[in-house]
Design a protein around this motif. Sequence first.
Motif, PDB file in Angstrom:
ATOM      1  N   THR A   1      -2.868 -35.408  35.974  1.00  0.00           N
ATOM      2  CA  THR A   1      -2.565 -36.831  35.833  1.00  0.00           C
ATOM      3  C   THR A   1      -2.213 -37.150  34.386  1.00  0.00           C
ATOM      4  N   ALA A   2      -1.731 -38.361  34.153  1.00  0.00           N
ATOM      5  CA  ALA A   2      -1.458 -38.818  32.784  1.00  0.00           C
ATOM      6  C   ALA A   2      -2.786 -39.101  32.081  1.00  0.00           C
ATOM      7  N   PRO A   3      -2.817 -39.051  30.734  1.00  0.00           N
ATOM      8  CA  PRO A   3      -4.079 -39.227  30.016  1.00  0.00           C
ATOM      9  C   PRO A   3      -4.564 -40.668  29.924  1.00  0.00           C
ATOM     10  N   THR A   4      -3.737 -41.631  30.262  1.00  0.00           N
ATOM     11  CA  THR A   4      -4.160 -43.025  30.230  1.00  0.00           C
ATOM     12  C   THR A   4      -3.212 -43.837  31.108  1.00  0.00           C
ATOM     13  N   ARG A   5      -3.461 -45.140  31.242  1.00  0.00           N
ATOM     14  CA  ARG A   5      -2.667 -46.018  32.099  1.00  0.00           C
ATOM     15  C   ARG A   5      -2.166 -47.209  31.283  1.00  0.00           C
ATOM     16  N   ARG A   6      -1.126 -47.829  31.783  1.00  0.00           N
ATOM     17  CA  ARG A   6      -0.576 -49.053  31.175  1.00  0.00           C
ATOM     18  C   ARG A   6      -0.333 -48.868  29.675  1.00  0.00           C
ATOM     19  N   TYR A   7       0.388 -47.853  29.367  1.00  0.00           N
ATOM     20  CA  TYR A   7       0.656 -47.475  27.984  1.00  0.00           C
ATOM     21  C   TYR A   7       2.106 -47.751  27.610  1.00  0.00           C
ATOM     22  N   ARG A   8       2.365 -47.654  26.332  1.00  0.00           N
ATOM     23  CA  ARG A   8       3.723 -47.604  25.811  1.00  0.00           C
ATOM     24  C   ARG A   8       3.815 -46.367  24.935  1.00  0.00           C
ATOM     25  N   LEU A   9       4.802 -45.514  25.197  1.00  0.00           N
ATOM     26  CA  LEU A   9       4.957 -44.321  24.375  1.00  0.00           C
ATOM     27  C   LEU A   9       5.418 -44.725  22.983  1.00  0.00           C
ATOM     28  N   SER A  10       4.734 -44.232  21.977  1.00  0.00           N
ATOM     29  CA  SER A  10       5.144 -44.515  20.595  1.00  0.00           C
ATOM     30  C   SER A  10       5.609 -43.214  19.952  1.00  0.00           C
ATOM     31  N   ALA A  11       4.939 -42.732  18.922  1.00  0.00           N
ATOM     32  CA  ALA A  11       5.413 -41.527  18.234  1.00  0.00           C
ATOM     33  C   ALA A  11       5.369 -40.329  19.170  1.00  0.00           C
ATOM     34  N   GLY A  12       6.476 -39.624  19.264  1.00  0.00           N
ATOM     35  CA  GLY A  12       6.569 -38.470  20.145  1.00  0.00           C
ATOM     36  C   GLY A  12       6.432 -37.154  19.412  1.00  0.00           C
ATOM     37  N   TYR A  13       6.382 -36.094  20.189  1.00  0.00           N
ATOM     38  CA  TYR A  13       6.261 -34.753  19.634  1.00  0.00           C
ATOM     39  C   TYR A  13       7.489 -34.411  18.786  1.00  0.00           C
ATOM     40  N   ALA A  14       7.227 -33.833  17.619  1.00  0.00           N
ATOM     41  CA  ALA A  14       8.263 -33.382  16.687  1.00  0.00           C
ATOM     42  C   ALA A  14       9.027 -34.532  16.042  1.00  0.00           C
ATOM     43  N   ALA A  15       8.510 -35.752  16.174  1.00  0.00           N
ATOM     44  CA  ALA A  15       9.185 -36.888  15.538  1.00  0.00           C
ATOM     45  C   ALA A  15       9.135 -36.748  14.022  1.00  0.00           C
ATOM     46  N   ARG A  16      10.193 -37.176  13.379  1.00  0.00           N
ATOM     47  CA  ARG A  16      10.246 -37.198  11.925  1.00  0.00           C
ATOM     48  C   ARG A  16      10.025 -38.631  11.448  1.00  0.00           C
ATOM     49  N   GLY A  17       9.566 -38.770  10.218  1.00  0.00           N
ATOM     50  CA  GLY A  17       9.388 -40.095   9.659  1.00  0.00           C
ATOM     51  C   GLY A  17       8.571 -40.045   8.387  1.00  0.00           C
ATOM     52  N   ALA A  18       8.472 -41.190   7.736  1.00  0.00           N
ATOM     53  CA  ALA A  18       7.771 -41.262   6.463  1.00  0.00           C
ATOM     54  C   ALA A  18       6.283 -40.981   6.615  1.00  0.00           C
ATOM     55  N   ARG A  19       5.739 -41.143   7.813  1.00  0.00           N
ATOM     56  CA  ARG A  19       4.305 -40.939   7.999  1.00  0.00           C
ATOM     57  C   ARG A  19       3.930 -39.470   8.111  1.00  0.00           C
ATOM     58  N   TRP A  20       4.888 -38.583   8.320  1.00  0.00           N
ATOM     59  CA  TRP A  20       4.582 -37.169   8.525  1.00  0.00           C
ATOM     60  C   TRP A  20       5.228 -36.339   7.446  1.00  0.00           C
ATOM     61  N   SER A  21       4.453 -35.378   6.940  1.00  0.00           N
ATOM     62  CA  SER A  21       5.003 -34.480   5.924  1.00  0.00           C
ATOM     63  C   SER A  21       5.938 -33.464   6.560  1.00  0.00           C
ATOM     64  N   HIS A  22       5.718 -33.158   7.843  1.00  0.00           N
ATOM     65  CA  HIS A  22       6.639 -32.271   8.557  1.00  0.00           C
ATOM     66  C   HIS A  22       7.069 -32.984   9.845  1.00  0.00           C
ATOM     67  N   ARG A  23       6.383 -32.720  10.928  1.00  0.00           N
ATOM     68  CA  ARG A  23       6.699 -33.407  12.180  1.00  0.00           C
ATOM     69  C   ARG A  23       5.416 -33.711  12.947  1.00  0.00           C
ATOM     70  N   HIS A  24       5.537 -34.641  13.854  1.00  0.00           N
ATOM     71  CA  HIS A  24       4.401 -35.064  14.662  1.00  0.00           C
ATOM     72  C   HIS A  24       4.089 -33.986  15.695  1.00  0.00           C
ATOM     73  N   THR A  25       2.806 -33.710  15.933  1.00  0.00           N
ATOM     74  CA  THR A  25       2.431 -32.599  16.806  1.00  0.00           C
ATOM     75  C   THR A  25       1.932 -33.015  18.179  1.00  0.00           C
ATOM     76  N   GLY A  26       1.940 -34.294  18.480  1.00  0.00           N
ATOM     77  CA  GLY A  26       1.483 -34.735  19.792  1.00  0.00           C
ATOM     78  C   GLY A  26       2.324 -35.878  20.299  1.00  0.00           C
ATOM     79  N   GLN A  27       1.821 -36.533  21.325  1.00  0.00           N
ATOM     80  CA  GLN A  27       2.456 -37.724  21.873  1.00  0.00           C
ATOM     81  C   GLN A  27       1.464 -38.867  21.760  1.00  0.00           C
TER      82      GLN A  27
END
Length: 315
Positions: free
Chosen positions: A183-209
């Motif tokens: 099953t999904a890990p939660t309900r009634r969610y909105r996907l935000s930062a995804g796996y391998a996303a780049r951005g100012a908050r990460w020194s490399h890439r995001h490792t989860g969802q």
Amino acid sequence: MRREHHARLPRTCLAPARKSLAALPSALTAVLIAGVLVALTAMPAGAGNRTHPNTATPARAGNRAHPHTATPARARNHTHLHSATPARAGSDAFRKETARAVRAHEKARARVDRLRARDARSTEVRAAERRRKAIRAGLWDALWAVARDAGDPVAVDPFGRLGRCPAARARGRAPEGRGGVWTAPTRRYRLSAGYAARGARWSHRHTGQDFAVPSGTPVYAVGPGTVRATTCGDGFGNQVVVRHPDGYFTQYAHLSRIDVRKGGRVAAGQRLGLAGATGNVTGPHLHFEVRITPYMGSAVSPLPWLRRKSVEVGG
């Protein structure tokens, strides 16, 4: 805590890494061992302090930088993509080599799946599975050594005792929501930062969802398994790590409450706790991660992994 793979190796750090890596291609073995040596020799004397698994700042110092934010290059040299990796060539090489090992494992796993799907000879399947496990064993040993020396609570405090984590508030809670194996890990969610996303908050890439949900939203085990760790006090805040029958691990971080204990068995859809904003965050959300080992640096893309379990996550 030590690896759980089938390779029965000594409890030292570098010796088991060399032995278990023997099954990897020789070039990858040499570079990965060199990366581990560089990473460990570059570790500061105070690296055993409780540090955020994604940042270089000791948790006891009260620094609340977001775990995705680049921080001073003092942390362990591992491949967690939230972390601020030191600019030294050695640490960068270690990060790249562990990333290659993750890709090699996933390629080997896909080969095993293909062989089983076409009902290949059992000897061929076993040989492919042995290679996959050997890759995982080498990756596990290398990351465990680094996580242990860096004070990653999943490695040194899986019960959450040193961090004085709050005791689980419920035990044996029945699965909630939809039935089924995964099953999904939660309900009634909105996907935000995804796996391998780049951005100012990460020194490399995001490792989860990341699943954007209000604090107090129930968080569920995506599948059956055993609780590997329940920790707190670092940048992941209150977190639960679950090992599943296929050998993968799932991480549920930034919880406001934990409802399970280490060693407990959970079913798909069983509540692990409540979402929140503990640790280093900018707002309430669930950080969901899928790993080959319990340790940072072995993450794989979580949504395709869930799709292989017939779980579609959208929104």
